[in-house]
Design a protein around this motif. Structure first.
Motif, PDB file in Angstrom:
ATOM      1  N   SER A 210      -5.178 -14.328   2.675  1.00 59.19           N
ATOM      2  CA  SER A 210      -6.420 -13.332   2.739  1.00 59.19           C
ATOM      3  C   SER A 210      -6.643 -14.770   3.251  1.00 59.19           C
ATOM      4  CB  SER A 210      -7.362 -12.444   1.117  1.00 59.19           C
ATOM      5  OG  SER A 210      -7.738 -12.136   1.000  1.00 59.19           O
TER       6      SER A 210
ATOM      7  N   TYR B 297     -14.711  -8.350  -7.578  1.00 57.38           N
ATOM      8  CA  TYR B 297     -13.996  -8.224  -6.319  1.00 57.38           C
ATOM      9  C   TYR B 297     -15.848  -7.901  -5.927  1.00 57.38           C
ATOM     10  CZ  TYR B 297     -11.523  -7.291  -2.276  1.00 57.38           C
ATOM     11  OH  TYR B 297     -10.903  -7.361  -1.214  1.00 57.38           O
TER      12      TYR B 297
ATOM     13  N   GLY C 244     -13.763  -4.975   6.216  1.00 60.87           N
ATOM     14  CA  GLY C 244     -13.167  -5.352   4.967  1.00 60.87           C
ATOM     15  C   GLY C 244     -12.915  -6.140   5.059  1.00 60.87           C
ATOM     16  N   SER C 245     -12.360  -7.039   6.053  1.00 60.19           N
ATOM     17  CA  SER C 245     -11.719  -8.270   5.756  1.00 60.19           C
ATOM     18  C   SER C 245     -10.274  -8.361   5.981  1.00 60.19           C
ATOM     19  CB  SER C 245     -12.533  -9.203   4.727  1.00 60.19           C
ATOM     20  OG  SER C 245     -11.943 -10.477   5.745  1.00 60.19           O
TER      21      SER C 245
ATOM     22  N   TYR D 177      -9.740 -12.546  -6.411  1.00 62.10           N
ATOM     23  CA  TYR D 177      -7.806 -12.389  -6.724  1.00 62.10           C
ATOM     24  C   TYR D 177      -7.378 -12.725  -8.408  1.00 62.10           C
ATOM     25  CZ  TYR D 177      -8.927 -12.044  -2.258  1.00 62.10           C
ATOM     26  OH  TYR D 177      -9.917 -11.485  -1.195  1.00 62.10           O
TER      27      TYR D 177
ATOM     28  N   GLU E 218       0.714 -11.837  -0.561  1.00 62.08           N
ATOM     29  CA  GLU E 218      -0.387 -11.749   0.598  1.00 62.08           C
ATOM     30  C   GLU E 218      -0.636 -13.172   0.960  1.00 62.08           C
ATOM     31  OE1 GLU E 218      -3.231  -8.068   0.473  1.00 62.08           O
ATOM     32  OE2 GLU E 218      -3.788 -10.409  -0.600  1.00 62.08           O
TER      33      GLU E 218
ATOM     34  N   TYR F 264       0.947  -1.443  -0.447  1.00 62.16           N
ATOM     35  CA  TYR F 264      -0.128   0.128  -0.430  1.00 62.16           C
ATOM     36  C   TYR F 264       1.366   0.768   0.190  1.00 62.16           C
ATOM     37  CZ  TYR F 264      -3.956  -3.372   0.741  1.00 62.16           C
ATOM     38  OH  TYR F 264      -4.608  -4.299   0.731  1.00 62.16           O
TER      39      TYR F 264
ATOM     40  N   ASN G 259      -6.053 -11.023   6.218  1.00 65.11           N
ATOM     41  CA  ASN G 259      -4.582 -10.548   6.147  1.00 65.11           C
ATOM     42  C   ASN G 259      -3.653 -10.524   6.989  1.00 65.11           C
ATOM     43  OD1 ASN G 259      -6.301  -8.050   4.345  1.00 65.11           O
ATOM     44  ND2 ASN G 259      -4.962  -9.925   3.091  1.00 65.11           N
TER      45      ASN G 259
ATOM     46  N   PHE H  76      -5.682  -0.551  -5.160  1.00 70.47           N
ATOM     47  CA  PHE H  76      -6.721  -1.687  -4.015  1.00 70.47           C
ATOM     48  C   PHE H  76      -7.748  -0.713  -4.622  1.00 70.47           C
ATOM     49  CE2 PHE H  76      -9.036  -2.209  -0.015  1.00 70.47           C
ATOM     50  CZ  PHE H  76      -9.064  -3.349  -0.196  1.00 70.47           C
TER      51      PHE H  76
ATOM     52  N   PHE I  70      -1.707  -4.201  -9.209  1.00 68.71           N
ATOM     53  CA  PHE I  70      -1.841  -4.284  -7.357  1.00 68.71           C
ATOM     54  C   PHE I  70       0.243  -5.345  -7.224  1.00 68.71           C
ATOM     55  CE2 PHE I  70      -3.199  -5.458  -3.975  1.00 68.71           C
ATOM     56  CZ  PHE I  70      -3.066  -4.584  -3.028  1.00 68.71           C
TER      57      PHE I  70
HETATM   58  C1  AVI Z   1      -7.787  -5.136   1.595  1.00 66.89           C
HETATM   59  N1  AVI Z   1      -7.712  -6.416   1.520  1.00 66.89           N
HETATM   60  C2  AVI Z   1      -8.923  -6.915   3.332  1.00 66.89           C
HETATM   61  C3  AVI Z   1      -8.133  -6.795   0.539  1.00 66.89           C
HETATM   62  C4  AVI Z   1      -8.220  -8.279   0.019  1.00 66.89           C
HETATM   63  O1  AVI Z   1      -9.344  -8.986  -0.150  1.00 66.89           O
HETATM   64  O2  AVI Z   1      -7.588 -10.072   1.316  1.00 66.89           O
HETATM   65  C5  AVI Z   1      -6.929  -7.042  -0.020  1.00 66.89           C
HETATM   66  C6  AVI Z   1      -6.474  -7.378  -1.737  1.00 66.89           C
HETATM   67  N2  AVI Z   1      -5.796  -8.223  -2.066  1.00 66.89           N
HETATM   68  C7  AVI Z   1      -6.233  -8.783  -3.601  1.00 66.89           C
HETATM   69  N3  AVI Z   1      -7.628  -7.748  -3.389  1.00 66.89           N
HETATM   70  C8  AVI Z   1      -7.665  -7.714  -2.678  1.00 66.89           C
END
Ligand code: AVI
Length: 319
Positions: free
Chosen positions: A280, A53, A159-160, A204, A278, A36, A164, A44, A214
């Motif tokens: 999720s 999404y 936002g869940s 994703y 990452e 970020y 992460n 994002f 991203f």
């Molecule tokens: C911020 N977070 C909750 C997003 C997620 O869905 O884990 C970040 C994200 N990574 C890829 N797309 C969105």
């Protein structure tokens, strides 16, 4: 004199250390918070509007549809503590729904973004006391000590973003939140639910390539801030499901055997080797109950959408 070192320099050194350690590890990884920078935050925001999404729009719809019940759960004159100051849409929904909220305390590491978000909210809610706290909400932090003591404190973590965090980090977060909110405190947490991979993975790995941009923007950030030499054409975005962790993972995959210079270091990549950028996590309601219970919280409300894609959970303390 640590307090004379500007925050961005402290951050830069923390970034350097994470990149050095993460890329020297046998399984290369980088903490997702570095995704970020300004560009990453813009991307994002774009992700949240993508057709694939579903989390943002589903959570927003739940908050809208269940506003009255959420307000009843929170009670009157609440002090709302938000972990991470988002673009403000969900915050505004909740603040508008609550019965006369008294104080709003957004916590975010990005001080300028926080000020902007606070200014926007105070235009809409001029009667609301807003007390921004610039801090990393995953670390130890103190709330202002003159917040009203009698009002119910509500932790808001939409936002869940909790997905992460690793299980250990999520537990630490829930424990610290208890400390911030006091024994009468409650929480409202957005949690993305387990679902079939046909729905999950495209969220994703979208057709327009925004999530890819991203993810790979992290390599661009290393190039810019740490004198890195990543050739973006030689890495690709991958989203994969890790069944053991119950998480969608983002990886940057090396498309060739190659060596990348970063500052004074050389980092070797084999073709197909990845940097895990990452996780999720996706919870079942039962798994989230268990996580919360381990830190003295009980999920006493669960608001969801008709496809059970996402849940907004209301938590109260058990001990
Ligand atoms: C911020 N977070 C909750 C997003 C997620 O869905 O884990 C970040 C994200 N990574 C890829 N797309 C969105």
């Amino acid at each position: 004199m640590l307090d004379r070192v500007p925050l961005h320099e402290i951050q830069r050194e923390a970034f350097r250390a994470d990149v050095r350690d993460g890329l020297a590890a046998p399984a290369k990884r980088l903490p997702s918070r570095w995704l970020y920078d300004d560009r990453g935050s813009e991307l994002f925001e774009e992700i949240t509007r993508l057709p694939e999404y579903y989390p943002t729009r589903t959570e927003t719809r739940i908050l809208e549809a269940r506003a009255e019940e959420i307000a009843a759960f929170c009670g009157p004159r609440a002090t709302v503590v938000e972990y991470g100051a988002g673009a403000g849409v969900k915050t505004a929904l909740v603040l508008a729904a609550l019965d006369n909220p008294a104080v709003y305390v957004p916590i975010d590491i990005a001080g300028d973004f926080l000020e902007l978000a606070a200014a926007r909210l105070s235009e809409r809610f001029p009667w609301l006391e807003i007390r921004p706290v610039t801090a990393d909400f995953t670390a130890e932090l103190d709330l202002p000590d003159d917040l009203p003591r009698l009002n119910a404190r509500i932790g808001f973590f939409p936002g869940s973003t909790i997905g992460n965090l690793s299980e250990g980090e999520a537990r630490t977060f829930l424990r610290r939140m208890r400390g911030h909110l006091g024994s009468q405190g409650k929480a409202i947490i957005g949690v993305d639910l387990r679902k079939d991979l046909g729905r999950l993975l495209p969220a994703y790995d979208d057709a327009a390539g925004v999530t890819a941009a991203f993810n790979l923007n992290l390599l661009t950030r290393i190039n810019r801030e740490l004198e890195g030499g990543f050739d973006l054409a030689r890495f690709a975005h991958e989203a994969r499901w890790n069944d053991v962790e119950g998480a969608v993972e983002m990886h940057a995959v090396s498309l060739a055997d190659q060596t990348v210079a970063i500052g004074g270091d050389l980092v070797a990549f084999a073709r197909g080797e990845t940097i895990h950028t990452e996780s999720s996590r996706k919870y079942s309601p039962e798994a989230f109950d268990a996580l919360a219970a381990a830190e003295g919280w009980a999920v006493t409300r669960l608001w969801t959408d008709e496809d059970r894609l996402f849940a907004v959970m209301g938590l109260e303390q058990t001990a």
